[in-house]
Design a protein around this motif. Structure first.
Motif, PDB file in Angstrom:
ATOM      1  N   SER A  17       0.840  -1.195   0.000  1.00 57.05           N
ATOM      2  CA  SER A  17       0.000   0.000   0.000  1.00 57.05           C
ATOM      3  C   SER A  17       0.869   1.237   0.000  1.00 57.05           C
ATOM      4  CB  SER A  17      -0.910   0.003   1.235  1.00 57.05           C
ATOM      5  OG  SER A  17      -1.497   1.277   1.425  1.00 57.05           O
ATOM      6  N   THR A  19      -0.370   4.194   0.747  1.00 59.89           N
ATOM      7  CA  THR A  19      -0.853   4.974   1.892  1.00 59.89           C
ATOM      8  C   THR A  19      -0.208   4.506   3.188  1.00 59.89           C
ATOM      9  OG1 THR A  19      -2.976   5.326   0.787  1.00 59.89           O
ATOM     10  CG2 THR A  19      -2.902   5.728   3.157  1.00 59.89           C
ATOM     11  N   THR A  29       1.631  10.569   0.846  1.00 62.99           N
ATOM     12  CA  THR A  29       1.406   9.524  -0.147  1.00 62.99           C
ATOM     13  C   THR A  29       1.839  10.007  -1.528  1.00 62.99           C
ATOM     14  OG1 THR A  29      -0.480   8.715   1.132  1.00 62.99           O
ATOM     15  CG2 THR A  29      -0.327   7.991  -1.163  1.00 62.99           C
ATOM     16  N   SER A  33       4.452   8.152  -4.096  1.00 63.37           N
ATOM     17  CA  SER A  33       4.069   7.836  -5.466  1.00 63.37           C
ATOM     18  C   SER A  33       5.045   8.432  -6.472  1.00 63.37           C
ATOM     19  CB  SER A  33       2.654   8.350  -5.734  1.00 63.37           C
ATOM     20  OG  SER A  33       2.242   8.019  -7.034  1.00 63.37           O
ATOM     21  N   ARG A  50      -0.814  -2.081  -9.931  1.00 61.99           N
ATOM     22  CA  ARG A  50      -1.630  -1.204  -9.113  1.00 61.99           C
ATOM     23  C   ARG A  50      -3.100  -1.366  -9.486  1.00 61.99           C
ATOM     24  NH1 ARG A  50       2.949   1.382 -10.812  1.00 61.99           N
ATOM     25  NH2 ARG A  50       4.134   2.695  -9.338  1.00 61.99           N
ATOM     26  N   THR A  51      -3.938  -1.620  -8.484  1.00 65.14           N
ATOM     27  CA  THR A  51      -5.388  -1.600  -8.666  1.00 65.14           C
ATOM     28  C   THR A  51      -5.971  -0.713  -7.570  1.00 65.14           C
ATOM     29  OG1 THR A  51      -5.877  -3.477  -7.211  1.00 65.14           O
ATOM     30  CG2 THR A  51      -5.285  -3.997  -9.478  1.00 65.14           C
ATOM     31  N   THR A  52      -7.239  -0.483  -7.621  1.00 66.45           N
ATOM     32  CA  THR A  52      -7.869   0.357  -6.586  1.00 66.45           C
ATOM     33  C   THR A  52      -7.868  -0.344  -5.234  1.00 66.45           C
ATOM     34  OG1 THR A  52     -10.014  -0.557  -7.228  1.00 66.45           O
ATOM     35  CG2 THR A  52      -9.360   1.545  -8.219  1.00 66.45           C
ATOM     36  N   ARG A  53      -7.717  -1.674  -5.250  1.00 65.57           N
ATOM     37  CA  ARG A  53      -7.763  -2.434  -4.000  1.00 65.57           C
ATOM     38  C   ARG A  53      -6.390  -2.852  -3.479  1.00 65.57           C
ATOM     39  NH1 ARG A  53     -12.449  -6.975  -4.167  1.00 65.57           N
ATOM     40  NH2 ARG A  53     -14.157  -5.669  -3.401  1.00 65.57           N
ATOM     41  N   LYS A  54      -5.451  -3.064  -4.380  1.00 64.00           N
ATOM     42  CA  LYS A  54      -4.212  -3.713  -3.952  1.00 64.00           C
ATOM     43  C   LYS A  54      -3.021  -3.241  -4.780  1.00 64.00           C
ATOM     44  CE  LYS A  54      -2.373  -8.356  -3.034  1.00 64.00           C
ATOM     45  NZ  LYS A  54      -2.590  -9.808  -3.201  1.00 64.00           N
ATOM     46  N   VAL A  55      -1.879  -3.263  -4.132  1.00 64.35           N
ATOM     47  CA  VAL A  55      -0.601  -3.022  -4.804  1.00 64.35           C
ATOM     48  C   VAL A  55       0.248  -4.278  -4.624  1.00 64.35           C
ATOM     49  CG1 VAL A  55       1.511  -1.659  -4.848  1.00 64.35           C
ATOM     50  CG2 VAL A  55      -0.682  -0.543  -4.366  1.00 64.35           C
TER      51      VAL A  55
END
Length: 293
Positions: A17, A19, A29, A33, A50-55
């Motif tokens: 993550s 974050t 953050t 990035s 990278r997805t909206t849910r997981k890295v």
């Protein structure tokens, strides 16, 4: 330039993550990035999916992470080492060692060490069983012979020699063996093993021996040898003084097995603190000195 983004990359990889990585590093953050993007551009590879849910790491990212983690661990260790050089040894040390060797060789030296460093506390557990250092919370183990656990770090403290010997009375009565195969004609004083170690033509050999006496005590075996009950193979710290006094006679010197290592062993994930480092160095120095006397 080479170091830019490395710490951010490792934190993201371990936390999966951006974050969480930023929170643990106490930076924004956006900064994390930007550093990762710049690192990927510099390396010309994609390090993360990278997805909206997981890295998650790419295959190339996995390889790069392993190397970067090692580099950061090395930097941490280097910083601790410099700090520790200026630190006074103090605190608790928990160690384990084989029973007889621990009693005769290691713990007397530990006692001497503690006289020099009064702020060090030592707990020692002597056992002929190989203790699990991590499970038992040990900082250090003293081990003899060949090491089998490759997950540990080892420092060689010295060597020990195994002697074949018997009393003059036994040899006068039963004769002196000229080769290790002659032991078949003699009474051998057995320990926990059915074979003894030898060397022939620069090759290590095991030779099965037999006799009417078997003890799991080196001291009892020495006593039996002194009383003329047979031939024994034992490490130097059991028999050295008797060899020097000629109460025991060394046999088959040309077939003597190579020396065994004496090792200080500790877990890989434990940086050597001043007290452990100094204790290991002290043991190494004084065991060598004792062997030379």
């Amino acid at each position: 330039m080479q170091w830019e983004g490395i710490s951010e990359f490792v934190y993201v990889a371990e936390n999966e993550s951006f974050t969480l990585a930023a929170k643990k590093m106490a930076i924004s953050t956006a900064h994390v990035s930007r550093q990762i993007s710049a690192l990927e551009a510099r390396l010309k590879i994609k390090l993360f999916y990278r997805t909206t849910r997981k890295v998650s790491l790419t295959e190339e990212g996995q390889v790069f992470y392993q190397h970067c983690r090692s580099v950061l661990d090395g930097l941490d260790a280097a910083e601790r080492a410099i700090t520790n050089l200026q630190s006074k040894p103090q605190g608790k040390v928990k160690l384990t060692a084989p029973v007889t060797y621990g009693e005769q060789q290691i713990l007397p030296l530990v006692n001497d060490f503690m006289k020099h460093y009064p702020d060090v506390e030592v707990t020692a557990y002597l056992s002929n069983q190989q203790m699990d250092l991590l499970e038992g919370g040990y900082d250090l183990a003293i081990r003899l012979g060949k090491l089998s656990d490759s997950t540990m770090i080892a420092k060689k403290l010295g060597d020990r020699t195994n002697y074949i010997c018997a009393s003059p009375h036994y040899l006068d009565t039963h004769g002196t063996p000229q080769t290790f195969t002659d032991l078949n004609k003699h009474s051998c004083l057995l320990g926990t093993l059915d074979y003894w170690h030898f060397s022939e033509d620069a090759k290590e050999k095991k030779f099965r021996v037999s006799g009417r006496l078997r003890y799991n005590s080196g001291f009892a075996l020495v006593d039996a040898a002194l009383k003329g009950l047979g031939i024994v193979q034992l490490p130097d710290y059991y028999v050295q003084k008797h060899l020097q006094s000629r109460q025991l006679i060394a046999l088959l010197d040309s077939y003597r097995a190579p020396k065994d290592g004496i090792w200080a062993v500790y877990p890989q994930n434990r940086h050597l603190s001043p007290k452990i480092r100094l204790l290991v160095d002290y043991l190494a120095e004084h065991l060598v000195a004792n062997n030379n006397n």
